[in-house]
Design a protein around this motif. Structure first.
Motif, mmCIF file in Angstrom:
data_model
loop_
_atom_site.group_PDB
_atom_site.id
_atom_site.type_symbol
_atom_site.label_atom_id
_atom_site.label_comp_id
_atom_site.label_asym_id
_atom_site.label_seq_id
_atom_site.Cartn_x
_atom_site.Cartn_y
_atom_site.Cartn_z
ATOM 1 N N GLU A 59 0.817 -1.220 0.000
ATOM 2 C CA GLU A 59 0.000 0.000 0.000
ATOM 3 C C GLU A 59 0.853 1.274 0.000
ATOM 4 O O GLU A 59 0.319 2.382 -0.013
ATOM 5 N N ARG A 88 -9.392 -1.760 0.760
ATOM 6 C CA ARG A 88 -9.952 -0.445 0.434
ATOM 7 C C ARG A 88 -11.459 -0.463 0.711
ATOM 8 O O ARG A 88 -12.282 -0.608 -0.180
ATOM 9 N N THR A 89 -11.802 -0.330 1.986
ATOM 10 C CA THR A 89 -13.193 -0.297 2.429
ATOM 11 C C THR A 89 -13.378 0.906 3.352
ATOM 12 O O THR A 89 -12.406 1.434 3.908
ATOM 13 N N ALA A 92 -11.991 0.054 6.725
ATOM 14 C CA ALA A 92 -10.537 0.189 6.822
ATOM 15 C C ALA A 92 -10.147 1.650 7.001
ATOM 16 O O ALA A 92 -9.244 1.976 7.782
ATOM 17 N N TRP A 93 -10.808 2.542 6.282
ATOM 18 C CA TRP A 93 -10.511 3.975 6.458
ATOM 19 C C TRP A 93 -10.798 4.378 7.898
ATOM 20 O O TRP A 93 -9.981 5.025 8.548
ATOM 21 N N ILE A 97 -7.048 4.412 9.385
ATOM 22 C CA ILE A 97 -6.588 5.801 9.228
ATOM 23 C C ILE A 97 -7.149 6.668 10.359
ATOM 24 O O ILE A 97 -6.385 7.186 11.179
ATOM 25 N N HIS A 112 -0.841 6.409 5.874
ATOM 26 C CA HIS A 112 -1.583 5.686 4.837
ATOM 27 C C HIS A 112 -2.444 6.619 3.993
ATOM 28 O O HIS A 112 -2.938 7.632 4.476
ATOM 29 N N ASP A 113 -2.617 6.224 2.750
ATOM 30 C CA ASP A 113 -3.517 6.881 1.811
ATOM 31 C C ASP A 113 -4.565 5.839 1.424
ATOM 32 O O ASP A 113 -4.240 4.835 0.781
ATOM 33 N N TRP A 114 -5.809 6.065 1.822
ATOM 34 C CA TRP A 114 -6.874 5.089 1.588
ATOM 35 C C TRP A 114 -6.973 4.692 0.123
ATOM 36 O O TRP A 114 -7.278 3.545 -0.202
ATOM 37 N N LYS A 115 -6.683 5.605 -0.784
ATOM 38 C CA LYS A 115 -6.777 5.307 -2.221
ATOM 39 C C LYS A 115 -5.753 4.257 -2.649
ATOM 40 O O LYS A 115 -5.911 3.624 -3.693
ATOM 41 N N PHE A 117 -4.989 1.618 -0.694
ATOM 42 C CA PHE A 117 -5.374 0.326 -0.134
ATOM 43 C C PHE A 117 -5.877 -0.546 -1.295
ATOM 44 O O PHE A 117 -6.376 -0.038 -2.292
#
Length: 171
Positions: A59, A88-89, A92-93, A97, A112-115, A117
């Motif tokens: 990631e 990437r859900t 998860a964000w 995060i 982390h950058d969710w995009k 994931f």
């Protein structure tokens, strides 16, 4: 792995991380071959390993498909690959995060950058390009009440691990 008798090679793109890891290994009297570089570069050298661990890294890489294909190519035929990452859900964000970085402070903000994931299907597809057949995917779930982690075959919503095998010449 080195403590268990394995011959270990550690690779990281950051010279600082390699230096810190080398100091840790030296203090623990562990013989580990640390190399500054990337999986992509190492795969071009025809290096091959019995087991490749790609834990909590995918990631963070720039070219996910190239990284996954390279990891697959680093595994000897019949060898094993283990990978862990974040899904990437929305869950998860919220947990990885908002929760871990902003509320609990377990990680520095912005780690982390969710995009970036990855859905499990995206990881499987990328590894297939490198010759890896996925055998199992399992979630890694944290229970805040007991402060314990557990494996869960049905909850892949936040963290998950994947186990795969490199194809042999007869496959």
């Amino acid at each position: 792995m080195a403590r268990l008798g394995a011959t270990v090679t550690g690779v990281d793109a950051s010279a600082r991380n390699i230096a810190v890891a080398g100091l840790h290994a030296s203090r623990q009297e562990l013989a580990i071959d640390y190399r500054q570089g990337t999986a992509e570069t190492l795969a071009k050298s025809d290096a091959r390993f019995d087991i490749v661990l790609a834990l909590e890294i995918v990631e963070h890489v720039a070219d996910v498909d190239l990284f996954l294909m390279s990891c697959g190519r680093l595994v000897k035929p019949g060898g094993l690959l283990f990978l862990s990452t974040l899904n990437r859900t929305a869950k998860a964000w919220a947990l990885a995060i908002a929760g871990a970085e902003y509320v609990l402070g377990w990680l520095p903000r912005g780690t982390h950058d969710w995009k970036k994931f990855l859905k499990p299907s995206e990881v499987v597809r990328g590894l297939e390009a490198g010759g890896i057949t996925t055998k199992e995917i399992v979630g890694v779930v944290y229970n805040p009440l007991s402060r314990t982690w557990s494996l869960n075959k049905t909850d892949l919503d936040v963290n998950y691990m994947l186990f795969g095998v490199a194809q042999t010449a007869t496959e």
